[in-house]
Design an enzyme around this catalytic site. Structure first.
Site, PDB file in Angstrom:
ATOM      1  N   ARG A 240       0.901  -1.021  -0.046  1.00  0.00           N
ATOM      2  CA  ARG A 240       0.108  -0.041  -0.049  1.00  0.00           C
ATOM      3  C   ARG A 240       1.066   1.201  -0.005  1.00  0.00           C
ATOM      4  NH1 ARG A 240      -4.646   0.618   4.524  1.00  0.00           N
ATOM      5  NH2 ARG A 240      -5.585  -0.931   3.070  1.00  0.00           N
TER       6      ARG A 240
ATOM      7  N   ASN B  96     -12.151  -0.443  -7.221  1.00  0.00           N
ATOM      8  CA  ASN B  96     -12.109  -1.731  -7.988  1.00  0.00           C
ATOM      9  C   ASN B  96     -12.919  -2.756  -7.428  1.00  0.00           C
ATOM     10  OD1 ASN B  96     -10.005  -0.766  -9.505  1.00  0.00           O
ATOM     11  ND2 ASN B  96      -8.549  -1.132  -8.009  1.00  0.00           N
TER      12      ASN B  96
ATOM     13  N   LYS C 164       2.619  -7.615   5.145  1.00  0.00           N
ATOM     14  CA  LYS C 164       2.296  -6.508   4.453  1.00  0.00           C
ATOM     15  C   LYS C 164       3.178  -5.415   4.300  1.00  0.00           C
ATOM     16  CE  LYS C 164      -1.767  -4.959   2.729  1.00  0.00           C
ATOM     17  NZ  LYS C 164      -2.928  -5.950   1.970  1.00  0.00           N
TER      18      LYS C 164
END
Ligand SMILES: NC(=O)C1=CN([C@@H]2O[C@H](COP(=O)(O)OP(=O)(O)OC[C@H]3O[C@@H](n4cnc5c(N)ncnc54)[C@H](O)[C@@H]3O)[C@@H](O)[C@H]2O)C=CC1
Ligand SMILES: O=C(O)C(=O)Cc1c[nH]c2ccccc12
Length: 369
Positions: free
Chosen positions: A35, A170, A71
């Protein structure tokens, strides 16, 4: 939170700061998309990375996928994205030798991910063999909404069920399509007028302002934009008896806010259970896409949620607590199976070595004799 490894990556030229959080690799390489966000502080970025990566461990465990959780966050403003930044980031990934496998998350485009993959092979979802993760994530959320409506409202159909969707990106837009095709009535919001107009035109949705989405008189509230939106300010506003959306880290403070929801009688679908479709998709792409297998794993989201609702009801715990319990049980079981397998393999090797030694010594005797 029990992380194995947390890396602060800093390169001076180009100036890039990223945090890679590896929560658990006992079941396999840590997977988690990257991210990019203009965090106000390194502390805020770290907190996000730690929570998101632990969520990935639980996500994989609840989805029965043999990978670990990780992550990464890049601290930057989307307007400052450059190829050099992504290449430098890719080199950090490469140095981990596959302990961490990543891909596209918030503020990254497929092109950005392709740039990262110029420097490392530990990236998935670039070729989009299976059409990218978002439609599959949306389908998983749709199945989760069906499970919650069946369990919470005792209805087997979504016909006429009112759903408020926050965020039409999305995943959100794909979800709206599924819901519309199944007769649900849509209320939507996004900060982009272009997106709300499109969903209004395509699926007959009613558009509301971003701050109006919480207090609508609907059956399902579906957060599909940002994390942290379920908190002490928003919970008193929420009228919906069900919360089921794709956003990661929906609860501001997990314990406090999941308990507040339970007290209010709101059925909350834990985010890392309902939004596992993206991970299921990229994992299957990585091991060689098999549509039937991916479909089966995706449909497990429905069964797992029902199991979680039942545990929560029977044990008087929150759905979040029940999901955590289920995930931790599955990780422990998978770990002990893996250790058992290793022991069997090792004893197999020992037997083979014994046989070889025996073979060599008896061959020696034979030649002498
Ligand atoms: N794409 C995937 O496969 C997966 C996504 N997720 C999570 O789901 C969430 C959404 O993902 P995507 O749809 O891929 O992202 P996206 O970036 O395409 O969509 C997010 C949408 O939310 C809107 N938005 C931002 N702030 C808002 C606000 N205050 N009010 C209303 N709308 C707002 C944006 O304008 C955008 O349209 C993220 O939290 C992501 O981490 C989780 C699992 C998999
Ligand atoms: O569910 C999430 O938060 C994910 O990061 C899923 C995901 C989407 N694309 C990826 C590429 C590599 C690893 C995980 C993912």
């Amino acid at each position: 939170m029990g992380h194995e490894q947390v890396l602060f990556c800093h390169s001076k030229n180009p100036d890039i700061k990223a945090i890679i959080a590896i929560h658990d690799t006992s079941l396999g390489s840590a997977m988690g998309a990257t991210r990019l966000w203009p965090y106000v502080s390194e502390e805020a970025a770290l907190k996000d990375a730690l929570r998101l990566s632990r969520g990935m461990t639980y996500k994989a465990a609840c989805a029965n996928i043999p990978v670990g959780g990780g992550k990464a966050v890049i601290i930057a403003h989307p307007k400052d994205k450059t190829d050099e930044l992504f290449r430098a980031y890719g080199r950090f990934i490469e140095r981990l030798n596959g302990r961490f496998i990543t891909g596209q998350d918030v503020n990254l485009t497929p092109e950005d991910v392709r740039t990262i993959s110029q420097e490392t092979s530990y990236v998935v979802g670039v070729e989009e063999k299976s059409g990218g993760p978002a439609p599959v994530t949306a389908l998983g959320v749709f199945l989760g909404i069906q499970a919650a409506v069946e369990f919470g409202l005792l209805s087997e159909s979504l016909q006429g069920v009112k759903v408020a969707v926050q965020g039409l990106g999305n995943v959100g837009k794909n979800l709206c399509q599924q819901l519309h095709e199944n007769g649900a009535k849509l209320f939507v919001t996004d900060i982009s007028k272009e997106k709300t107009e499109e969903v209004k035109r395509l699926f007959g949705a009613t558009v509301v302002e971003p701050d109006e989405i919480y207090s609508l008189n609907v059956e399902v509230f579906s957060p599909c934009a940002l994390g942290g939106i379920i908190n002490s300010e928003t919970i008193p506003l929420i009228q919906a008896p069900i919360i089921a959306g794709c956003a990661n880290n929906q609860l501001g403070e997990e314990k406090i806010h999941s308990q507040m929801l339970a007290k209010k009688g709101i059925l909350y679908c834990p985010d890392y259970v309902i939004n596992a479709g993206g991970l299921i998709n990229v994992y299957n792409e990585m091991i060689g896409y098999n549509e039937e297998k991916a479909f089966q794993q995706l449909h497990n989201i429905y069964d797992t949620l029902i199991e979680i609702f039942e545990i929560a009801q029977q044990q008087g715990v929150t759905t979040n607590g029940a999901a955590k319990q289920l995930a931790e049980q599955r990780i422990m079981m998978a770990r002990s199976l893996k250790n058992q397998q290793k022991r069997i393999q090792e004893s197999g090797v020992r037997i083979q070595e014994e046989l070889l030694r025996w073979g060599a010594s008896s061959a020696g005797r034979l030649s002498v004799g």
